[in-house]
Scaffold this motif. Sequence first.
Motif, PDB file in Angstrom:
ATOM      1  N   LEU A   1     -56.422 -39.392  14.331  1.00 18.70           N
ATOM      2  CA  LEU A   1     -55.976 -40.749  13.480  1.00 18.70           C
ATOM      3  C   LEU A   1     -55.398 -41.252  14.658  1.00 18.70           C
ATOM      4  O   LEU A   1     -54.283 -40.596  14.719  1.00 18.70           O
ATOM      5  CB  LEU A   1     -56.071 -40.931  12.155  1.00 18.70           C
ATOM      6  CG  LEU A   1     -57.044 -40.980  11.629  1.00 18.70           C
ATOM      7  CD1 LEU A   1     -57.373 -41.354  10.022  1.00 18.70           C
ATOM      8  CD2 LEU A   1     -58.639 -42.324  11.694  1.00 18.70           C
ATOM      9  N   ARG A   2     -54.858 -42.323  14.588  1.00 17.88           N
ATOM     10  CA  ARG A   2     -53.047 -43.326  15.025  1.00 17.88           C
ATOM     11  C   ARG A   2     -53.253 -44.015  13.708  1.00 17.88           C
ATOM     12  O   ARG A   2     -53.408 -45.033  13.601  1.00 17.88           O
ATOM     13  CB  ARG A   2     -53.028 -43.268  16.300  1.00 17.88           C
ATOM     14  CG  ARG A   2     -51.840 -44.153  17.043  1.00 17.88           C
ATOM     15  CD  ARG A   2     -51.231 -44.611  17.836  1.00 17.88           C
ATOM     16  NE  ARG A   2     -52.112 -45.980  17.944  1.00 17.88           N
ATOM     17  CZ  ARG A   2     -51.656 -47.111  18.548  1.00 17.88           C
ATOM     18  NH1 ARG A   2     -51.395 -46.017  19.643  1.00 17.88           N
ATOM     19  NH2 ARG A   2     -51.680 -47.897  19.072  1.00 17.88           N
ATOM     20  N   LEU A   3     -52.054 -44.009  13.062  1.00 20.71           N
ATOM     21  CA  LEU A   3     -51.463 -44.245  12.352  1.00 20.71           C
ATOM     22  C   LEU A   3     -50.380 -45.041  13.057  1.00 20.71           C
ATOM     23  O   LEU A   3     -49.867 -45.157  13.633  1.00 20.71           O
ATOM     24  CB  LEU A   3     -51.047 -43.361  10.556  1.00 20.71           C
ATOM     25  CG  LEU A   3     -51.652 -42.818  10.623  1.00 20.71           C
ATOM     26  CD1 LEU A   3     -51.054 -41.913   9.487  1.00 20.71           C
ATOM     27  CD2 LEU A   3     -52.892 -43.626   9.216  1.00 20.71           C
ATOM     28  N   SER A   4     -50.230 -46.771  12.252  1.00 24.58           N
ATOM     29  CA  SER A   4     -48.690 -47.022  12.429  1.00 24.58           C
ATOM     30  C   SER A   4     -47.963 -48.035  11.537  1.00 24.58           C
ATOM     31  O   SER A   4     -48.453 -47.985  10.701  1.00 24.58           O
ATOM     32  CB  SER A   4     -49.784 -49.215  13.157  1.00 24.58           C
ATOM     33  OG  SER A   4     -49.974 -47.872  14.432  1.00 24.58           O
TER      34      SER A   4
ATOM     35  N   TYR B   1     -45.829 -44.817  15.373  1.00 25.96           N
ATOM     36  CA  TYR B   1     -46.503 -44.426  15.121  1.00 25.96           C
ATOM     37  C   TYR B   1     -46.729 -42.673  15.025  1.00 25.96           C
ATOM     38  O   TYR B   1     -46.017 -42.493  15.605  1.00 25.96           O
ATOM     39  CB  TYR B   1     -47.477 -44.519  17.222  1.00 25.96           C
ATOM     40  CG  TYR B   1     -47.176 -46.606  17.444  1.00 25.96           C
ATOM     41  CD1 TYR B   1     -46.419 -46.441  17.768  1.00 25.96           C
ATOM     42  CD2 TYR B   1     -48.379 -46.838  16.797  1.00 25.96           C
ATOM     43  CE1 TYR B   1     -45.943 -47.724  18.736  1.00 25.96           C
ATOM     44  CE2 TYR B   1     -48.341 -48.244  17.162  1.00 25.96           C
ATOM     45  CZ  TYR B   1     -47.945 -48.765  17.697  1.00 25.96           C
ATOM     46  OH  TYR B   1     -47.719 -49.841  18.729  1.00 25.96           O
ATOM     47  N   LEU B   2     -47.948 -42.424  14.000  1.00 23.61           N
ATOM     48  CA  LEU B   2     -48.264 -40.700  14.149  1.00 23.61           C
ATOM     49  C   LEU B   2     -49.858 -40.956  14.904  1.00 23.61           C
ATOM     50  O   LEU B   2     -50.358 -41.089  14.203  1.00 23.61           O
ATOM     51  CB  LEU B   2     -48.467 -40.641  12.492  1.00 23.61           C
ATOM     52  CG  LEU B   2     -47.961 -39.318  12.363  1.00 23.61           C
ATOM     53  CD1 LEU B   2     -46.996 -38.023  12.944  1.00 23.61           C
ATOM     54  CD2 LEU B   2     -48.379 -39.275  11.051  1.00 23.61           C
ATOM     55  N   GLN B   3     -49.259 -40.140  16.112  1.00 21.50           N
ATOM     56  CA  GLN B   3     -51.330 -39.977  16.584  1.00 21.50           C
ATOM     57  C   GLN B   3     -51.321 -38.459  15.796  1.00 21.50           C
ATOM     58  O   GLN B   3     -50.678 -37.396  16.021  1.00 21.50           O
ATOM     59  CB  GLN B   3     -50.773 -39.453  18.368  1.00 21.50           C
ATOM     60  CG  GLN B   3     -52.384 -38.928  18.742  1.00 21.50           C
ATOM     61  CD  GLN B   3     -53.100 -40.235  18.982  1.00 21.50           C
ATOM     62  OE1 GLN B   3     -52.510 -41.447  18.406  1.00 21.50           O
ATOM     63  NE2 GLN B   3     -54.419 -39.606  18.092  1.00 21.50           N
ATOM     64  N   MET B   4     -52.578 -38.075  15.478  1.00 29.16           N
ATOM     65  CA  MET B   4     -52.994 -37.071  14.672  1.00 29.16           C
ATOM     66  C   MET B   4     -54.032 -36.840  15.641  1.00 29.16           C
ATOM     67  O   MET B   4     -55.388 -37.506  14.994  1.00 29.16           O
ATOM     68  CB  MET B   4     -53.041 -37.747  12.889  1.00 29.16           C
ATOM     69  CG  MET B   4     -51.918 -37.752  12.326  1.00 29.16           C
ATOM     70  SD  MET B   4     -52.634 -37.946  10.426  1.00 29.16           S
ATOM     71  CE  MET B   4     -53.801 -39.429  10.683  1.00 29.16           C
ATOM     72  N   ASN B   5     -54.249 -34.922  16.073  1.00 32.90           N
ATOM     73  CA  ASN B   5     -55.252 -34.456  16.693  1.00 32.90           C
ATOM     74  C   ASN B   5     -55.507 -33.688  15.799  1.00 32.90           C
ATOM     75  O   ASN B   5     -55.080 -33.473  15.408  1.00 32.90           O
ATOM     76  CB  ASN B   5     -55.146 -34.867  17.748  1.00 32.90           C
ATOM     77  CG  ASN B   5     -54.694 -36.009  18.865  1.00 32.90           C
ATOM     78  OD1 ASN B   5     -54.568 -36.811  18.290  1.00 32.90           O
ATOM     79  ND2 ASN B   5     -54.136 -35.480  19.754  1.00 32.90           N
TER      80      ASN B   5
ATOM     81  N   LYS C   1     -47.142 -29.056  13.857  1.00 39.08           N
ATOM     82  CA  LYS C   1     -46.355 -29.117  15.639  1.00 39.08           C
ATOM     83  C   LYS C   1     -47.677 -28.767  16.405  1.00 39.08           C
ATOM     84  O   LYS C   1     -49.008 -28.323  16.457  1.00 39.08           O
ATOM     85  CB  LYS C   1     -45.521 -27.614  15.194  1.00 39.08           C
ATOM     86  CG  LYS C   1     -44.310 -28.696  15.008  1.00 39.08           C
ATOM     87  CD  LYS C   1     -43.709 -27.349  15.573  1.00 39.08           C
ATOM     88  CE  LYS C   1     -42.053 -27.279  14.787  1.00 39.08           C
ATOM     89  NZ  LYS C   1     -41.087 -26.203  15.447  1.00 39.08           N
ATOM     90  N   GLY C   2     -47.966 -29.428  17.753  1.00 36.67           N
ATOM     91  CA  GLY C   2     -49.230 -29.538  18.607  1.00 36.67           C
ATOM     92  C   GLY C   2     -50.254 -29.951  18.277  1.00 36.67           C
ATOM     93  O   GLY C   2     -51.520 -30.254  19.001  1.00 36.67           O
ATOM     94  N   ARG C   3     -50.494 -30.945  17.241  1.00 39.79           N
ATOM     95  CA  ARG C   3     -51.252 -31.931  16.321  1.00 39.79           C
ATOM     96  C   ARG C   3     -50.993 -33.139  16.223  1.00 39.79           C
ATOM     97  O   ARG C   3     -51.396 -33.851  17.215  1.00 39.79           O
ATOM     98  CB  ARG C   3     -52.188 -31.412  15.017  1.00 39.79           C
ATOM     99  CG  ARG C   3     -52.401 -29.796  15.416  1.00 39.79           C
ATOM    100  CD  ARG C   3     -53.168 -29.504  14.344  1.00 39.79           C
ATOM    101  NE  ARG C   3     -52.813 -29.157  13.721  1.00 39.79           N
ATOM    102  CZ  ARG C   3     -52.605 -29.855  12.254  1.00 39.79           C
ATOM    103  NH1 ARG C   3     -53.855 -31.283  11.935  1.00 39.79           N
ATOM    104  NH2 ARG C   3     -52.551 -29.861  11.156  1.00 39.79           N
ATOM    105  N   PHE C   4     -49.799 -33.150  15.936  1.00 42.12           N
ATOM    106  CA  PHE C   4     -49.311 -34.456  15.677  1.00 42.12           C
ATOM    107  C   PHE C   4     -48.396 -35.240  16.934  1.00 42.12           C
ATOM    108  O   PHE C   4     -47.163 -33.904  16.876  1.00 42.12           O
ATOM    109  CB  PHE C   4     -48.712 -34.809  14.332  1.00 42.12           C
ATOM    110  CG  PHE C   4     -49.529 -34.759  13.200  1.00 42.12           C
ATOM    111  CD1 PHE C   4     -51.536 -34.411  13.115  1.00 42.12           C
ATOM    112  CD2 PHE C   4     -49.504 -35.342  11.602  1.00 42.12           C
ATOM    113  CE1 PHE C   4     -52.120 -33.715  12.187  1.00 42.12           C
ATOM    114  CE2 PHE C   4     -50.389 -34.658  11.008  1.00 42.12           C
ATOM    115  CZ  PHE C   4     -51.378 -34.549  11.294  1.00 42.12           C
ATOM    116  N   THR C   5     -48.170 -36.280  16.691  1.00 34.88           N
ATOM    117  CA  THR C   5     -46.857 -36.688  17.671  1.00 34.88           C
ATOM    118  C   THR C   5     -46.608 -38.447  17.070  1.00 34.88           C
ATOM    119  O   THR C   5     -47.098 -38.937  17.242  1.00 34.88           O
ATOM    120  CB  THR C   5     -47.489 -37.250  18.990  1.00 34.88           C
ATOM    121  OG1 THR C   5     -48.204 -35.537  19.543  1.00 34.88           O
ATOM    122  CG2 THR C   5     -46.364 -37.869  19.985  1.00 34.88           C
TER     123      THR C   5
END
Length: 131
Positions: free
Chosen positions: A18-21, A80-84, A65-69
């Motif tokens: 998901l990507r949060l804004s 933004y918060l990119q969550m993988n 760490k390593g999953r979210f940016t």
Amino acid sequence: QLQLVESGGGLVQPGESLRLSCVASGFTLDRYDIGWFRQAPGKEREQVPCINRSGGITHYRNAVKGRFTISRDNAKNTVYLQMNSLKPDDTAVYYCAAGENVRQRITNIQTLCVEADFSSWGQGTQVTVSS
């Protein structure tokens, strides 16, 4: 009046993204450090990542760490918060917050930002990770 509005939450399966804004209005975002926080039912609110005004310094909770940016586009007044690779433990309401001259909180485990230094908060967006 300072206002932050989050979007992008939803229901996803484990392993998905998901990507949060977080869109700011009423102020120029480039003056502020930004943090993303989350709160799961029955748990305390915790900081996830934070980013400084220019975007050059970021700090992450070890669990993501390593999953979210976290990133920011000051021209769009948006963070933004990119969550993988999402996990069920990531299920929570996610909030963004803004503060000026936010301090770092350094421990033996991790470095984050001082939550009390964030003065403006959004209403949150629900993220649910479930199969």
